[in-house]
Write a protein that holds these residues in place. Structure first.
Motif, PDB file in Angstrom:
ATOM      1  N   PRO A 154     -23.364  11.143  55.436  1.00 14.27           N
ATOM      2  CA  PRO A 154     -23.412  11.105  54.276  1.00 14.27           C
ATOM      3  C   PRO A 154     -23.712  12.161  52.992  1.00 14.27           C
ATOM      4  O   PRO A 154     -25.161  12.059  53.605  1.00 14.27           O
ATOM      5  N   GLY A 172     -25.611  13.825  49.192  1.00 12.24           N
ATOM      6  CA  GLY A 172     -25.144  13.766  47.952  1.00 12.24           C
ATOM      7  C   GLY A 172     -26.911  13.510  47.373  1.00 12.24           C
ATOM      8  O   GLY A 172     -27.715  13.539  47.653  1.00 12.24           O
ATOM      9  N   VAL A 199     -27.329   8.191  52.181  1.00 13.41           N
ATOM     10  CA  VAL A 199     -27.145   9.438  51.917  1.00 13.41           C
ATOM     11  C   VAL A 199     -28.035  10.109  51.096  1.00 13.41           C
ATOM     12  O   VAL A 199     -29.007   9.894  50.863  1.00 13.41           O
ATOM     13  N   SER A 208     -14.440  16.927  51.010  1.00 10.80           N
ATOM     14  CA  SER A 208     -14.934  15.423  50.023  1.00 10.80           C
ATOM     15  C   SER A 208     -12.819  15.092  49.381  1.00 10.80           C
ATOM     16  O   SER A 208     -12.342  16.029  50.188  1.00 10.80           O
ATOM     17  N   HIS A 237     -22.885  13.184  44.304  1.00  7.55           N
ATOM     18  CA  HIS A 237     -22.156  11.925  44.530  1.00  7.55           C
ATOM     19  C   HIS A 237     -22.550  11.453  45.892  1.00  7.55           C
ATOM     20  O   HIS A 237     -22.793  10.718  46.495  1.00  7.55           O
ATOM     21  N   TYR A 238     -21.401  12.533  46.554  1.00 12.91           N
ATOM     22  CA  TYR A 238     -21.075  11.863  47.809  1.00 12.91           C
ATOM     23  C   TYR A 238     -20.301  12.771  48.235  1.00 12.91           C
ATOM     24  O   TYR A 238     -19.304  12.596  47.748  1.00 12.91           O
ATOM     25  N   ASN A 239     -20.152  13.009  49.387  1.00 13.18           N
ATOM     26  CA  ASN A 239     -19.626  14.194  50.292  1.00 13.18           C
ATOM     27  C   ASN A 239     -19.965  13.933  51.949  1.00 13.18           C
ATOM     28  O   ASN A 239     -20.865  12.928  52.211  1.00 13.18           O
TER      29      ASN A 239
END
Length: 260
Positions: A187, A189, A200, A224, A246-248
């Motif tokens: 993860p 981000g 993350v 994503s 935030h998150y990928n």
């Protein structure tokens, strides 16, 4: 607010077995089950047992939405094309990526948790990759998909170590021969720990640690939910940009440089 509700729902359903959505779908589909049952029974004279399957009406034939599906397929195809002499996997899903690879070649799996089943094409070793494994230059191809982010959080019985991922990368680099390839997904981000689920990582953090272990970034792809699987030029600028999201899911392909 919406994101918080999603997190609460995820914890209730995955950790406590409380899934309001599944329950509602089951209740709504039960009348249809009864209708179909009596229709079938009226035209059938053989032995008949009952086991309701109330949720399949609401689902597609298979899920292609999550990052596990796309990373497993993407990296398995790369390994097929590369045809390495010896491929080793570190902690990836046996019922996903490992099974993909085992369908066309032999694969060796290192994991801190045991695997009791005998799987054709798969050789298993129970190993804690946060500790040295004394297998220098063991293979020319190595994968670790959606696993490194768990190192040191105790989730899978591993020792608590906030820097466990650094030891993991170092030991992976030792296993890999000069000129070998490491496929790594984590993860990415805004850097943080979601305890005790996962780290993350800022992609530049990964780049720094692998650089200290003679691993050079050759290709980079990210996934994503909004855009799917995207191959990206692996520049520091692009990686820094993703570090602000935030998150990928980042999928890195590294080449191990030769010793000087």
């Amino acid at each position: 607010m919406k994101n918080n509700l999603k997190k609460i729902y995820r914890v209730l359903s995955s950790q406590f077995g409380i899934d309001p959505r599944r329950m509602l779908n089951s209740i709504c589909s039960f009348p249809r089950f009864l209708r179909d049952y009596y229709r079938f029974k009226s035209n059938y004279t053989g032995a008949l047992e009952i086991r309701p399957c109330l949720l399949d009406w609401f689902e597609e034939s298979g899920s292609t939405e999550d990052d596990y599906f796309w990373q497993d397929l993407y990296v398995a195809r790369k390994i097929f094309a590369a045809a390495p002499d010896k491929h080793v996997d570190i902690g990836s899903r046996v019922d996903g990526f490992v099974a993909h690879v085992a369908s066309f070649r032999e694969i060796e799996v290192f994991d801190i948790r045991p695997i009791t089943a005998k799987v054709p094409g798969v050789t298993f070793r129970q190993v804690d990759l946060m500790n040295p494994v004394n297998l220098s230059n063991y293979c020319d191809s190595l994968s670790c998909l959606h696993a490194l982010e768990h190192f040191g959080l105790g989730r899978y019985g591993d020792p608590i170590d906030p820097k466990g991922y650094e030891s993991g990368i170092h030991n992976m680099a030792q296993i890999l021969r000069d000129g070998g390839v490491l496929y790594l997904s984590v993860p990415i981000g805004s850097e943080r720990v979601v305890f005790n689920a996962h780290h993350v990582f800022d992609p530049l953090t990964i780049l720094k640690i692998v650089g200290e272990n003679r691993l050079v970034l050759r290709e980079f792809t990210f996934f994503s939910e909004e855009r799917g699987l995207i191959e990206l030029e692996p520049t520091r600028e692009n990686l820094a940009m993703l570090g602000k999201k935030h998150y990928n899911l980042g999928i890195f392909t590294f080449l191990k440089g030769k010793s000087r």
